[in-house]
Design a protein around this motif. Structure first.
Motif, PDB file in Angstrom:
ATOM      1  N   SER A   1       0.070 -34.835  61.011  1.00 23.50           N
ATOM      2  CA  SER A   1       0.115 -34.497  61.317  1.00 23.50           C
ATOM      3  C   SER A   1      -0.679 -34.800  62.836  1.00 23.50           C
ATOM      4  CB  SER A   1      -0.961 -33.016  61.122  1.00 23.50           C
ATOM      5  OG  SER A   1      -0.622 -32.159  62.665  1.00 23.50           O
TER       6      SER A   1
ATOM      7  N   ASP B   1      10.266 -32.806  57.870  1.00 22.13           N
ATOM      8  CA  ASP B   1      10.144 -33.111  56.320  1.00 22.13           C
ATOM      9  C   ASP B   1      11.592 -33.918  55.559  1.00 22.13           C
ATOM     10  OD1 ASP B   1      11.952 -31.150  55.515  1.00 22.13           O
ATOM     11  OD2 ASP B   1      10.112 -30.506  54.034  1.00 22.13           O
TER      12      ASP B   1
ATOM     13  N   THR C   1       4.202 -33.621  61.284  1.00 24.57           N
ATOM     14  CA  THR C   1       4.137 -32.469  62.338  1.00 24.57           C
ATOM     15  C   THR C   1       3.096 -32.764  63.925  1.00 24.57           C
ATOM     16  OG1 THR C   1       1.752 -31.211  61.572  1.00 24.57           O
ATOM     17  CG2 THR C   1       4.201 -29.398  60.370  1.00 24.57           C
TER      18      THR C   1
ATOM     19  N   TRP D   1       2.406 -28.901  54.614  1.00 28.15           N
ATOM     20  CA  TRP D   1       1.946 -29.147  56.108  1.00 28.15           C
ATOM     21  C   TRP D   1       1.156 -28.855  56.195  1.00 28.15           C
ATOM     22  CZ3 TRP D   1       4.999 -24.233  55.452  1.00 28.15           C
ATOM     23  CH2 TRP D   1       4.938 -23.186  56.118  1.00 28.15           C
TER      24      TRP D   1
ATOM     25  N   SER E   1       6.759 -26.381  68.535  1.00 28.26           N
ATOM     26  CA  SER E   1       5.493 -26.714  67.660  1.00 28.26           C
ATOM     27  C   SER E   1       6.897 -27.467  66.570  1.00 28.26           C
ATOM     28  CB  SER E   1       4.318 -26.650  67.366  1.00 28.26           C
ATOM     29  OG  SER E   1       4.546 -25.185  66.779  1.00 28.26           O
ATOM     30  N   TYR E   2       6.100 -28.611  65.592  1.00 29.20           N
ATOM     31  CA  TYR E   2       7.885 -29.545  65.208  1.00 29.20           C
ATOM     32  C   TYR E   2       6.768 -29.670  63.622  1.00 29.20           C
ATOM     33  CZ  TYR E   2      10.556 -28.688  68.905  1.00 29.20           C
ATOM     34  OH  TYR E   2      11.057 -28.879  70.010  1.00 29.20           O
ATOM     35  N   LEU E   3       7.767 -28.786  62.437  1.00 29.86           N
ATOM     36  CA  LEU E   3       7.647 -29.674  61.237  1.00 29.86           C
ATOM     37  C   LEU E   3       8.577 -30.438  61.077  1.00 29.86           C
ATOM     38  CD1 LEU E   3       6.613 -29.672  58.324  1.00 29.86           C
ATOM     39  CD2 LEU E   3       7.530 -27.427  58.641  1.00 29.86           C
TER      40      LEU E   3
ATOM     41  N   SER F   1       6.287 -34.889  55.510  1.00 27.51           N
ATOM     42  CA  SER F   1       6.231 -34.128  56.378  1.00 27.51           C
ATOM     43  C   SER F   1       5.369 -34.272  57.050  1.00 27.51           C
ATOM     44  CB  SER F   1       5.986 -32.660  56.051  1.00 27.51           C
ATOM     45  OG  SER F   1       4.131 -32.804  55.589  1.00 27.51           O
TER      46      SER F   1
ATOM     47  N   ASP G   1      -0.949 -28.144  59.533  1.00 26.12           N
ATOM     48  CA  ASP G   1      -0.620 -27.116  61.263  1.00 26.12           C
ATOM     49  C   ASP G   1      -2.495 -27.106  61.342  1.00 26.12           C
ATOM     50  OD1 ASP G   1      -0.141 -25.079  62.453  1.00 26.12           O
ATOM     51  OD2 ASP G   1      -0.458 -23.479  60.430  1.00 26.12           O
TER      52      ASP G   1
ATOM     53  N   TYR H   1      -3.165 -28.250  69.105  1.00 27.78           N
ATOM     54  CA  TYR H   1      -2.838 -29.332  68.948  1.00 27.78           C
ATOM     55  C   TYR H   1      -3.057 -30.647  69.925  1.00 27.78           C
ATOM     56  CZ  TYR H   1       0.971 -28.754  65.700  1.00 27.78           C
ATOM     57  OH  TYR H   1       1.870 -28.573  64.686  1.00 27.78           O
TER      58      TYR H   1
ATOM     59  N   GLU I   1       7.926 -25.617  51.804  1.00 31.06           N
ATOM     60  CA  GLU I   1       7.429 -27.350  52.368  1.00 31.06           C
ATOM     61  C   GLU I   1       6.246 -27.528  52.831  1.00 31.06           C
ATOM     62  OE1 GLU I   1      11.352 -27.618  52.630  1.00 31.06           O
ATOM     63  OE2 GLU I   1       9.821 -25.183  53.604  1.00 31.06           O
TER      64      GLU I   1
ATOM     65  N   PHE J   1       8.266 -23.130  58.163  1.00 31.48           N
ATOM     66  CA  PHE J   1       7.427 -23.104  58.964  1.00 31.48           C
ATOM     67  C   PHE J   1       6.571 -21.809  59.261  1.00 31.48           C
ATOM     68  CE2 PHE J   1       6.125 -26.236  63.311  1.00 31.48           C
ATOM     69  CZ  PHE J   1       5.554 -26.533  62.570  1.00 31.48           C
TER      70      PHE J   1
END
Length: 271
Positions: free
Chosen positions: A151, A239, A266, A26, A235-237, A264, A28, A32, A24, A50
């Motif tokens: 993101s 894809d 996030t 992403w 927290s989330y990813l 993807s 990061d 956030y 993956e 992740f």
């Protein structure tokens, strides 16, 4: 006046110019949720579950690297070797959206079995049949691939809405995870060539406050929409991967039989 003020570190750190395939990709963020005037720091990562390595700011490795807030979109400025790749001060309240699109990379699978395992994992078994119909059954192919990442970061109250940015494939959050009611999950839409991508697998990486990651999948409906179950404080990813034949010119130039496009997104869900 620009809303974004680059933070320039004293020392730039060198890094590899290549990206690992089959993992993956992403964006990061270190945090956030920010206050206006804080520095948004975010790594570009490649890895699994992740967790992954941070890659540096190298201009030749991306087609697009933007930061959007409200109606403003500005390129992310950096110096070659900066790691993390993004460090900029945001003065305005609202939802900030980071957009990153890599250049094309290429690889040759180490074995036919690894090719089959990958496309099966990505719910694209039709590729195996098409590969065989082309007289290539048992042959480990060459592939080109690119990453299309976004993101969501809340600044202040974090009000605002994600939207499509015209990427060849992307995931759009149809709700704001920082201001909306997440009790029934968050709806996302998968797009390909600006059209809804129905019956697409969406892989979900859910990281809890202790760093433990749970992986699951959902499938989009005919409108390309899927609901991602979420938990406050996580927290989330998410894809989704498109597999397709490359264009004739690209296939001739690279010798690639297949192309993968990785989207993807996030975000986090506040307590």
């Amino acid at each position: 006046m620009s809303l974004f003020r680059p933070f320039v570190p004293v020392i730039a750190i060198a890094a590899s110019t290549s990206l690992a395939w089959g993992h993956e990709f992403w964006i990061d963020p270190e945090d956030y949720t920010l206050a206006p005037g804080d520095t948004l720091t975010a790594a570009i990562r490649v890895g699994e579950n992740f967790k992954g390595s941070s890659y540096a700011y190298i201009r030749d490795n991306f087609r697009r690297f933007d930061l959007a807030q409200g109606g403003d979109v500005a390129p992310v400025e950096g110096r070659i070797g900066d790691r993390p790749a993004l460090s900029t001060t945001i003065d305005e309240d609202g939802l900030a959206i980071v957009v990153h699109v890599t250049r094309d990379y290429d690889l040759t699978y180490s074995s036919y079995e690894s090719f089959v395992n990958f496309v099966t994992h990505k719910d694209a078994e039709w590729v195996i049949d098409a590969h065989a119909e082309a007289g290539q059954e048992g042959v480990a192919p060459k592939e080109i691939y690119s990453r299309h990442a976004k993101s969501l970061v809340a600044v202040g109250e974090g009000a605002g809405q994600d939207h499509a940015f015209g990427l060849v494939t992307e995931i759009v959050a149809l709700e704001n995870p920082y201001t909306g009611d997440m009790g029934d999950g968050i709806d996302v839409q998968v797009l390909y060539q600006s059209e809804p991508r129905g019956d697409a697998q969406v892989e979900i990486f859910d990281r809890d406050p202790d760093g433990e990651v749970t992986v699951s999948t959902v499938t989009t409906d005919a409108e390309g929409v899927a609901t991602v179950p979420v938990t406050a404080g996580h927290s989330y990813l998410v894809d989704a991967v498109v597999l397709r034949r490359p264009g004739d010119d690209v296939a001739e130039e690279t010798g690639a039989a297949w192309e993968s496009l990785w989207a993807s997104l996030t975000f986090a869900v506040p307590e």
